[in-house]
Design a protein around this motif. Sequence first.
Motif, short mmCIF file in Angstrom:
data_model
loop_
_atom_site.label_atom_id
_atom_site.label_comp_id
_atom_site.label_asym_id
_atom_site.label_seq_id
_atom_site.Cartn_x
_atom_site.Cartn_y
_atom_site.Cartn_z
N LEU A 114 68.04 66.30 25.39
CA LEU A 114 68.34 67.11 26.57
C LEU A 114 67.74 66.51 27.84
O LEU A 114 68.28 66.67 28.92
CB LEU A 114 67.86 68.56 26.36
CG LEU A 114 68.45 69.58 27.33
CD1 LEU A 114 69.97 69.55 27.35
CD2 LEU A 114 67.95 70.97 26.99
N SER A 115 66.65 65.76 27.68
CA SER A 115 66.03 65.11 28.85
C SER A 115 66.95 64.05 29.48
O SER A 115 66.70 63.61 30.60
CB SER A 115 64.69 64.49 28.47
OG SER A 115 64.87 63.51 27.47
N ASP A 116 68.02 63.68 28.80
CA ASP A 116 69.00 62.73 29.34
C ASP A 116 70.08 63.41 30.17
O ASP A 116 70.96 62.74 30.71
CB ASP A 116 69.69 61.96 28.19
CG ASP A 116 68.74 61.09 27.40
OD1 ASP A 116 67.97 60.35 28.03
OD2 ASP A 116 68.76 61.17 26.15
N LEU A 117 70.02 64.73 30.28
CA LEU A 117 71.08 65.50 30.92
C LEU A 117 71.44 64.98 32.32
O LEU A 117 72.62 64.74 32.61
CB LEU A 117 70.71 66.99 31.00
CG LEU A 117 71.70 67.90 31.73
CD1 LEU A 117 73.06 67.88 31.05
CD2 LEU A 117 71.15 69.32 31.81
N ASN A 118 70.46 64.76 33.18
CA ASN A 118 70.75 64.31 34.55
C ASN A 118 71.44 62.95 34.57
O ASN A 118 72.40 62.74 35.30
CB ASN A 118 69.49 64.29 35.41
CG ASN A 118 69.04 65.69 35.79
OD1 ASN A 118 69.84 66.60 35.93
ND2 ASN A 118 67.73 65.87 35.94
N SER A 119 70.94 62.04 33.75
CA SER A 119 71.54 60.69 33.69
C SER A 119 72.97 60.74 33.15
O SER A 119 73.86 60.06 33.67
CB SER A 119 70.70 59.78 32.80
OG SER A 119 69.42 59.60 33.35
N ILE A 120 73.18 61.56 32.12
CA ILE A 120 74.53 61.69 31.55
C ILE A 120 75.47 62.36 32.55
O ILE A 120 76.62 61.95 32.70
CB ILE A 120 74.48 62.45 30.21
CG1 ILE A 120 73.72 61.62 29.16
CG2 ILE A 120 75.89 62.77 29.72
CD1 ILE A 120 73.41 62.36 27.87
N HIS A 121 74.97 63.35 33.26
CA HIS A 121 75.80 64.03 34.26
C HIS A 121 76.24 63.04 35.36
O HIS A 121 77.41 63.02 35.75
CB HIS A 121 75.06 65.22 34.87
CG HIS A 121 75.87 65.97 35.88
ND1 HIS A 121 76.99 66.69 35.54
CD2 HIS A 121 75.76 66.07 37.23
CE1 HIS A 121 77.52 67.22 36.63
NE2 HIS A 121 76.79 66.86 37.67
N LYS A 122 75.31 62.21 35.82
CA LYS A 122 75.66 61.20 36.83
C LYS A 122 76.73 60.24 36.29
O LYS A 122 77.68 59.90 36.98
CB LYS A 122 74.42 60.41 37.26
CG LYS A 122 73.47 61.19 38.14
CD LYS A 122 72.23 60.37 38.46
CE LYS A 122 71.18 61.26 39.13
NZ LYS A 122 69.85 60.69 39.07
N LEU A 123 76.55 59.82 35.04
CA LEU A 123 77.51 58.91 34.41
C LEU A 123 78.89 59.56 34.32
O LEU A 123 79.89 58.95 34.67
CB LEU A 123 77.00 58.53 33.01
CG LEU A 123 77.93 57.67 32.15
CD1 LEU A 123 78.04 56.27 32.73
CD2 LEU A 123 77.41 57.62 30.72
N HIS A 124 78.94 60.80 33.85
CA HIS A 124 80.22 61.50 33.69
C HIS A 124 80.87 61.84 35.03
O HIS A 124 82.07 62.09 35.08
CB HIS A 124 80.02 62.79 32.89
CG HIS A 124 79.88 62.57 31.43
ND1 HIS A 124 79.79 63.60 30.53
CD2 HIS A 124 79.83 61.44 30.69
CE1 HIS A 124 79.67 63.12 29.32
NE2 HIS A 124 79.68 61.81 29.39
N SER A 125 80.08 61.86 36.09
CA SER A 125 80.60 62.24 37.41
C SER A 125 81.16 61.06 38.21
O SER A 125 81.73 61.26 39.28
CB SER A 125 79.49 62.93 38.22
OG SER A 125 79.08 64.11 37.56
N LEU A 126 80.99 59.85 37.72
CA LEU A 126 81.47 58.67 38.43
C LEU A 126 82.99 58.52 38.27
O LEU A 126 83.48 58.43 37.15
CB LEU A 126 80.80 57.40 37.90
CG LEU A 126 79.32 57.24 38.16
CD1 LEU A 126 78.79 56.05 37.36
CD2 LEU A 126 79.06 57.05 39.64
N PRO A 127 83.73 58.45 39.37
CA PRO A 127 85.18 58.25 39.26
C PRO A 127 85.54 56.96 38.51
O PRO A 127 86.53 56.93 37.78
CB PRO A 127 85.66 58.19 40.72
CG PRO A 127 84.57 58.81 41.52
CD PRO A 127 83.29 58.60 40.75
#
Length: 183
Positions: A18-31
């Motif tokens: 769960l501590s990876d949430l911010n990094s994963i969110h940034k990754l998934h948010s990249l067009p």
Amino acid sequence: MTEIEILTERLKLRLIELSDLNSIHKLHSLPETDEFNALGIPKNIEDTKTIIQPWIAENKLDKIKNYTFAIENRLDREFIGLFGLKLGNEKYKRGEVWYKIHSEYWKKGYATESLKAVINFGFENLKLHRIEAGCAVGNIGSFNVLEKAGMVREGRLRQVLPLKSGWSDNFEYSILETDERKK
């Protein structure tokens, strides 16, 4: 559950937390990383959390069927991307790989290095017979990665991938335990 890590010269692949949430969110948010991905860009971080919670839960099982790894640089522990290995029916000894690399790390060999390591993990640790992958026909970077890692293009599925741009054909790849692996 034992901790699973796959180490390469430059990378560490470890099960996501769960501590990876911010990094994963940034990754998934990249067009750029969404162009050939059917997942879509999450509306907010809660959407990302909903997506990854089952992955994290699966990683905690005694018998994992869907491995989801964070890829990080061994030197600075910087998050590079995600790598998945989904196991099929045990009888067929088959797995399917997927990956999503942050665009800042494209064209540096990280995806190929990760893929080779996961292929070795699948054959050596999990005793798989066959590892498969698919990618949109327009995703030149991804099919170059698959081929550099020694996977063989087996065919083309017509209009199976629902992308934002419309239905895409998909190239299908595989590598067998008996195939020569690239180092």
